[in-house]
Scaffold this motif. Structure first.
Motif: not given
Length: 522
Positions: A331-343, A45-56
């Motif tokens: 730090m927070i993980g993919y699952s806790k990136i707010p849905d608004y930002w993952k849209q 979840d954290k690895i996904k959060g890192g890569w997705a967070g970077q792209v967002i």
């Protein structure tokens, strides 16, 4: 007596077990611990959060990249965000994600050739890649294609952009493959960072990678920012700049704009980059790292606020929120990136980044594989669903200083051309060194070629310069040299092989002296 002893042991054991299984519950519980436990699910979840967070973050800042130089982006200026943003940028401006596909180049080399893949393979992979490059990356590409391999390819006397942001924006992978292992992340970064950077330019990437590594096992962003900085030597300007940001945060904890102004007053100078010296444009690693840290500190754990502040600091306003968003996402993980930002991210997660055969979903999977291997190689182990990490306290790297003992003094406008009609450009300079900017061009109907010219200083042939007209393999600057005797010099550029229809545009000369001009920043 025995029951009392048993109860005491049980309490101690429970305390230790809790601290290992819940590493983010309190920094103090495991700051000195040798081992920390994460479930594979949490690690993924954290690895996904890192890569997705970077792209967002990169996507959010895309519309403003280098459009606000030396100024912040006002609150009144809207930055669009909706479910179509990421897909639009993927399909229409894929070059926006240069910081991501550069990361993926190194990930791919590790995947194909193993974690011990030598620096030379990483260097050759990006030097021969199809994507376009700029600044330290392009200067290093030219060096590598000319036979100058790392670490010489990133050394400041071979690369005028060595303090630039390049490795800083593409170092995320080093932290994402080293959860809780800040020194391992630094070791990986130190090797690969010297392909294209030196000194502060390398430190920027190592610092970012260190924050990623620590974000796996800490939930206190202030601690992460300060702890990762321990890998960087205090004598470096990079360390001093980030230390100032942290200090100003303690003084102005609710006013990021005041912090930005303090950074602008003290750290907005650029000493090396030929495109940024004496200009508002600034791609120097340390000031852009300052913007990352401002976002992380003043965002206070709020994902949207973090990337918005990092973006509104200006300059490289896509790469800075990409780093900040990736670190917080870890730090927070993919699952806790707010849905608004993952849209809209679901629309691109299976799309390969241009110039690669790798998508977000693929790198999520490979990222976990590499993190588990690095963990096992560095004193950790996998026990069923638990990943036992051998936690590392940061160690400080040796000091490197680029552009030492020289100071920029003047930009000379040359505005001359070398071609069949004009075979020579001559001018006089005063100082210890210079960089001559310009590029090789051709008429549209002609094929690409390598143009040749000679550079003479005081009657001595300094270099036969090869200038490709192809943008992919171009030489970023025509010529540079920093080791002249302080004083007056005559410079002459002489065409050697420039056919009809081809030309070398000679734009400017940036002059350097061994004498500090008195600017307090220097």
């Amino acid at each position: 007596m025995k029951s009392s002893l048993f109860l005491t042991c049980f309490i101690v054991f429970s305390f230790l077990l809790f601290s290992c299984q819940n590493p983010q519950s309190s920094q103090s519980l495991f700051e000195d611990a040798q081992e920390i436990s994460l479930s594979k699910t949490s690690l993924q979840d954290k690895i996904k959060g890192g890569w997705a967070g970077q792209v967002i973050g990169c996507t959010y800042g895309g519309p403003t990249e280098f459009r606000f130089n030396g100024t912040m982006i006002g609150d009144h200026i809207p930055i669009p965000w909706d479910e179509n943003q990421m897909k639009w940028w993927y399909e229409n401006v894929p070059g926006l994600y240069d910081d991501v596909y550069m990361d993926l180049t190194f990930v791919d080399v590790f995947e194909k050739y193993g974690i011990d893949a030598p620096d030379s393979l990483h260097a050759l992979a990006f030097a021969h890649a199809e994507y376009q490059l700029w600044h330290a990356n392009q200067a290093a590409r030219y060096n590598i294609l000319s036979g100058i391999m790392p670490p010489a390819s990133g050394f400041w006397k071979n690369n005028p952009h060595s303090d630039d942001i390049d490795f800083q924006i593409e170092a995320d992978f080093a932290g994402l493959m080293a959860p809780g292992m800040v020194n391992t992340a630094a070791d990986i970064g130190n090797r690969i960072g010297h392909i294209m950077n030196y000194g502060d330019g390398v430190y920027g990437g190592i610092y970012v990678a260190g924050m990623y590594a620590l974000a796996f096992v800490h939930d206190d962003m202030e601690f992460i920012v300060e702890e990762a900085l321990k890998t960087i030597p205090k004598e470096s300007e990079f360390h001093q700049c980030i230390t100032d940001v942290i200090q100003w945060y303690s003084q102005y904890p609710d006013d990021w704009k005041r912090n930005w102004f303090e950074v602008q007053k003290k750290w907005s100078f650029d000493k090396g980059c030929p495109d940024g010296v004496f200009k508002a444009f600034n791609i120097d690693a340390k000031i852009n790292a300052a913007y990352i840290v401002i976002g992380l500190l003043y965002g206070k754990g709020d994902y949207g606020k973090t990337i918005d502040i990092a973006t509104r600091c200006g300059q490289d306003s896509d790469c800075n929120p990409a780093n900040a968003g990736g670190i917080l996402g870890t730090m927070i993980g993919y699952s806790k990136i707010p849905d608004y930002w993952k849209q809209g991210i679901d629309k691109v997660e299976d799309m390969n980044f241009k110039y690669t055969d790798m998508s977000l979903n693929k790198v999520y999977e490979i990222g976990l594989k590499h993190a588990l291997e690095i963990t096992a190689r560095n004193g950790g182990r996998i026990e069923g669903d638990q990943v036992i990490i051998s936690y590392q306290k940061p160690k400080t790297l040796p000091l490197e200083v680029g552009f030492e003992g020289i100071y920029p003094t003047k930009r000379m406008n040359l505005a001359k051309n070398l071609n069949t009609a004009n075979q020579e450009v001559a001018f006089k300079i005063q100082g210890k060194g210079l960089v001559i900017t310009g590029e090789a061009v051709k008429e549209a109907s002609l094929s690409h070629d390598n143009l040749l010219l000679n550079v003479w200083i005081d009657g001595k042939l300094m270099e036969e310069v090869r200038m490709p007209t192809n943008f992919q393999s171009r030489k970023h600057e025509i010529f540079w040299f920093y080791d002249l005797e302080e004083g007056d010099h005559e410079v002459r550029l002489q065409a050697k092989q420039i056919p009809q229809g081809y030309q070398v545009n000679v734009r400017e000369a940036l002059l350097f002296s061994s004498i500090n001009p008195g600017n307090q920043n220097y």
